[in-house]
Design a protein around this motif. Sequence first.
Motif, PDB file in Angstrom:
ATOM      1  N   GLN A 122      52.575  36.739  28.845  1.00 39.82           N
ATOM      2  CA  GLN A 122      53.310  35.363  28.493  1.00 39.82           C
ATOM      3  C   GLN A 122      53.767  34.975  29.805  1.00 39.82           C
ATOM      4  O   GLN A 122      54.316  33.927  30.136  1.00 39.82           O
ATOM      5  N   ASP A 123      54.569  35.818  30.801  1.00 35.93           N
ATOM      6  CA  ASP A 123      55.295  35.336  31.962  1.00 35.93           C
ATOM      7  C   ASP A 123      54.371  34.914  33.068  1.00 35.93           C
ATOM      8  O   ASP A 123      54.775  34.496  34.118  1.00 35.93           O
ATOM      9  N   GLY A 124      53.286  34.984  32.767  1.00 45.60           N
ATOM     10  CA  GLY A 124      52.092  34.305  33.768  1.00 45.60           C
ATOM     11  C   GLY A 124      51.392  35.470  34.636  1.00 45.60           C
ATOM     12  O   GLY A 124      50.374  35.250  35.137  1.00 45.60           O
ATOM     13  N   GLN A 125      52.055  36.734  34.492  1.00 48.64           N
ATOM     14  CA  GLN A 125      51.487  37.849  35.081  1.00 48.64           C
ATOM     15  C   GLN A 125      50.000  37.738  34.835  1.00 48.64           C
ATOM     16  O   GLN A 125      49.531  38.023  33.503  1.00 48.64           O
ATOM     17  N   PRO A 126      48.932  37.926  35.645  1.00 46.57           N
ATOM     18  CA  PRO A 126      47.863  38.220  35.144  1.00 46.57           C
ATOM     19  C   PRO A 126      47.410  39.861  34.923  1.00 46.57           C
ATOM     20  O   PRO A 126      47.961  40.682  35.453  1.00 46.57           O
ATOM     21  N   LYS A 127      46.588  39.813  33.869  1.00 43.96           N
ATOM     22  CA  LYS A 127      45.978  41.139  33.421  1.00 43.96           C
ATOM     23  C   LYS A 127      45.073  41.540  34.317  1.00 43.96           C
ATOM     24  O   LYS A 127      44.504  40.846  34.916  1.00 43.96           O
ATOM     25  N   PRO A 128      44.651  42.925  34.347  1.00 41.42           N
ATOM     26  CA  PRO A 128      43.435  43.208  34.862  1.00 41.42           C
ATOM     27  C   PRO A 128      42.311  42.496  34.890  1.00 41.42           C
ATOM     28  O   PRO A 128      41.523  42.424  35.452  1.00 41.42           O
ATOM     29  N   ALA A 129      42.106  42.395  33.412  1.00 39.60           N
ATOM     30  CA  ALA A 129      40.752  41.712  32.984  1.00 39.60           C
ATOM     31  C   ALA A 129      40.555  40.557  33.849  1.00 39.60           C
ATOM     32  O   ALA A 129      39.456  40.009  33.661  1.00 39.60           O
ATOM     33  N   ALA A 130      41.600  39.570  34.210  1.00 44.21           N
ATOM     34  CA  ALA A 130      41.592  38.530  34.851  1.00 44.21           C
ATOM     35  C   ALA A 130      40.681  38.600  35.997  1.00 44.21           C
ATOM     36  O   ALA A 130      40.034  37.631  36.570  1.00 44.21           O
ATOM     37  N   PHE A 131      40.851  39.737  36.607  1.00 43.35           N
ATOM     38  CA  PHE A 131      40.024  40.027  37.780  1.00 43.35           C
ATOM     39  C   PHE A 131      38.752  40.977  37.776  1.00 43.35           C
ATOM     40  O   PHE A 131      37.741  41.045  38.737  1.00 43.35           O
ATOM     41  N   LEU A 132      38.339  41.425  36.662  1.00 47.92           N
ATOM     42  CA  LEU A 132      37.046  42.088  36.576  1.00 47.92           C
ATOM     43  C   LEU A 132      36.023  41.236  36.861  1.00 47.92           C
ATOM     44  O   LEU A 132      35.974  40.114  36.443  1.00 47.92           O
ATOM     45  N   PRO A 133      34.961  41.961  37.682  1.00 49.41           N
ATOM     46  CA  PRO A 133      33.655  41.239  38.011  1.00 49.41           C
ATOM     47  C   PRO A 133      32.746  40.726  36.544  1.00 49.41           C
ATOM     48  O   PRO A 133      32.969  41.380  35.857  1.00 49.41           O
ATOM     49  N   ASN A 134      32.200  39.796  37.116  1.00 52.65           N
ATOM     50  CA  ASN A 134      31.056  39.394  36.153  1.00 52.65           C
ATOM     51  C   ASN A 134      29.693  40.133  36.036  1.00 52.65           C
ATOM     52  O   ASN A 134      29.680  41.401  36.751  1.00 52.65           O
ATOM     53  N   SER A 135      28.661  39.710  35.418  1.00 54.41           N
ATOM     54  CA  SER A 135      27.633  40.524  35.539  1.00 54.41           C
ATOM     55  C   SER A 135      26.886  40.960  36.665  1.00 54.41           C
ATOM     56  O   SER A 135      26.025  41.789  36.758  1.00 54.41           O
ATOM     57  N   ASN A 136      27.306  40.054  37.671  1.00 54.00           N
ATOM     58  CA  ASN A 136      26.482  40.284  38.999  1.00 54.00           C
ATOM     59  C   ASN A 136      27.711  41.083  39.743  1.00 54.00           C
ATOM     60  O   ASN A 136      27.377  41.389  40.806  1.00 54.00           O
ATOM     61  N   ASN A 137      28.514  41.747  39.086  1.00 50.84           N
ATOM     62  CA  ASN A 137      29.610  42.404  39.914  1.00 50.84           C
ATOM     63  C   ASN A 137      30.420  41.870  40.835  1.00 50.84           C
ATOM     64  O   ASN A 137      30.549  42.433  42.077  1.00 50.84           O
ATOM     65  N   GLU A 138      30.453  40.399  40.566  1.00 43.67           N
ATOM     66  CA  GLU A 138      31.375  39.601  41.546  1.00 43.67           C
ATOM     67  C   GLU A 138      32.718  39.015  40.705  1.00 43.67           C
ATOM     68  O   GLU A 138      32.405  38.572  39.529  1.00 43.67           O
ATOM     69  N   THR A 139      33.574  38.611  41.593  1.00 40.16           N
ATOM     70  CA  THR A 139      34.815  37.765  41.068  1.00 40.16           C
ATOM     71  C   THR A 139      35.124  36.702  41.567  1.00 40.16           C
ATOM     72  O   THR A 139      35.171  36.690  43.020  1.00 40.16           O
ATOM     73  N   SER A 140      34.741  35.558  41.079  1.00 39.21           N
ATOM     74  CA  SER A 140      34.978  34.027  41.578  1.00 39.21           C
ATOM     75  C   SER A 140      36.390  33.867  42.024  1.00 39.21           C
ATOM     76  O   SER A 140      37.020  33.903  41.019  1.00 39.21           O
ATOM     77  N   VAL A 141      36.412  33.369  43.001  1.00 39.31           N
ATOM     78  CA  VAL A 141      37.674  33.003  43.574  1.00 39.31           C
ATOM     79  C   VAL A 141      37.728  31.626  44.442  1.00 39.31           C
ATOM     80  O   VAL A 141      36.630  31.442  44.852  1.00 39.31           O
ATOM     81  N   SER A 142      38.909  31.087  44.584  1.00 36.67           N
ATOM     82  CA  SER A 142      39.026  29.944  45.590  1.00 36.67           C
ATOM     83  C   SER A 142      39.622  30.119  46.870  1.00 36.67           C
ATOM     84  O   SER A 142      40.829  30.829  46.394  1.00 36.67           O
ATOM     85  N   ARG A 143      39.457  29.761  47.839  1.00 36.30           N
ATOM     86  CA  ARG A 143      40.207  29.713  49.065  1.00 36.30           C
ATOM     87  C   ARG A 143      41.127  28.746  49.092  1.00 36.30           C
ATOM     88  O   ARG A 143      40.712  27.581  49.236  1.00 36.30           O
ATOM     89  N   VAL A 144      42.329  29.198  49.060  1.00 36.22           N
ATOM     90  CA  VAL A 144      43.550  27.997  48.996  1.00 36.22           C
ATOM     91  C   VAL A 144      44.708  28.108  49.970  1.00 36.22           C
ATOM     92  O   VAL A 144      45.566  27.586  49.636  1.00 36.22           O
ATOM     93  N   ASP A 145      44.152  28.848  51.076  1.00 41.61           N
ATOM     94  CA  ASP A 145      45.215  29.135  52.077  1.00 41.61           C
ATOM     95  C   ASP A 145      45.467  27.752  52.678  1.00 41.61           C
ATOM     96  O   ASP A 145      44.863  26.655  52.746  1.00 41.61           O
ATOM     97  N   SER A 146      46.905  27.397  52.838  1.00 41.23           N
ATOM     98  CA  SER A 146      47.413  26.118  53.338  1.00 41.23           C
ATOM     99  C   SER A 146      47.696  24.910  52.411  1.00 41.23           C
ATOM    100  O   SER A 146      48.010  24.058  52.527  1.00 41.23           O
ATOM    101  N   LEU A 147      47.009  25.556  50.911  1.00 41.59           N
ATOM    102  CA  LEU A 147      47.362  24.407  50.182  1.00 41.59           C
ATOM    103  C   LEU A 147      48.558  24.491  49.424  1.00 41.59           C
ATOM    104  O   LEU A 147      49.097  25.357  49.137  1.00 41.59           O
ATOM    105  N   SER A 148      49.079  23.059  48.919  1.00 39.86           N
ATOM    106  CA  SER A 148      50.371  23.326  48.253  1.00 39.86           C
ATOM    107  C   SER A 148      50.130  23.609  46.699  1.00 39.86           C
ATOM    108  O   SER A 148      49.009  23.721  46.379  1.00 39.86           O
ATOM    109  N   ASP A 149      51.286  23.941  45.950  1.00 35.21           N
ATOM    110  CA  ASP A 149      50.941  24.475  44.673  1.00 35.21           C
ATOM    111  C   ASP A 149      50.283  23.336  43.860  1.00 35.21           C
ATOM    112  O   ASP A 149      49.555  23.398  43.001  1.00 35.21           O
ATOM    113  N   GLN A 150      50.917  22.029  44.145  1.00 37.01           N
ATOM    114  CA  GLN A 150      49.920  20.746  43.617  1.00 37.01           C
ATOM    115  C   GLN A 150      48.561  20.685  43.920  1.00 37.01           C
ATOM    116  O   GLN A 150      47.709  20.446  42.937  1.00 37.01           O
TER     117      GLN A 150
END
Lengths: 131, 167
Positions: free
Chosen positions: A28-56
């Motif tokens: 409820q407070d926005g904290q991610p659960k472990p399942a949010a990071f579990l890998p897919n069937s290729n054993n990879e977890t998709s992410v975006s590189r957002v260094d230096s980006l603002s929240d917007q």
Amino acid sequence: MPSSELPEEVGNSELLARFVFQRRHLYQDGQPKPAAFLPNSNNETSVSRVDSLSDQEIYIEGKECERRRTDNPTLYGRALVGNEVVLDLNLRTVKDEPPPRHANIVGWPLEQSEKKLIALGIAEEANGLKY
Amino acid sequence: MIRTLDLDSPIPEYRTPAVSEESRSIMDQLRDAIDSSLSTIFLGKIKMSLFSEVSEIEEECSINNWDGAGSEPISPIAITMAELLIYSFPQGIPLPELTPATDGEIHFDWRVGHKQALTASLSNNGFLSFAFIKGGRRFHGSEPFEGTFPERLSDLLNELYALKRVA
């Protein structure tokens, strides 16, 4: 589809965003659960590189990911984590473009409980936000 | 006069100065029996709410690629496994959050605070896998599920919530 001009190698402390498209993957407070990071069937977890980006800008990047997907998802939130957390857990993040900014967390073990512990470790270090 | 028991209110005290010690003892035993029944009813309510959540998850995650990550639907076996674990809940178990996962299982998540969490799930072949973190202590493991609430989970929940033994 264009690629970004981000370096091939993901920096040790580069900021990564895991966009959440399943409402139950956040507390409820926005904290991610472990399942949010579990890998897919290729054993990879998709992410975006957002260094230096603002929240917007991160939000816009999330909406762009939502738009690109073919399953008509809803963006429920995001979890930000530094690449050092990934490295500390003996995984690594590799560039995987296109689309721009896309990367995968790889190196997951095969054993289920060990995966859970790593995902839990990442989730507890992540900064989550519900949209 | 018809009196009804309000489940949301504490059990009223029935004391009169004219009641003997023996009668008072009987009343205390009756109160304990009512408390136990209400606890059972309350546990039943908790289980019902969890079963209802499992049904929602089944409905939401019954299609291919339900998470956009190429995951297969949460299988009927996974649903049954989650329900079996819920059935085994004894009194005193803190309410978990249920989470569908890309491994095709329904995860049970308990979290008390930063780096104080436990996650567990039952696989389709009846194995419980879990991971625990509390401060610097990290632990993971798996064991066959034997139909009763796993003692290992009880111990970890006790540690997580710093409770007396829940089961």
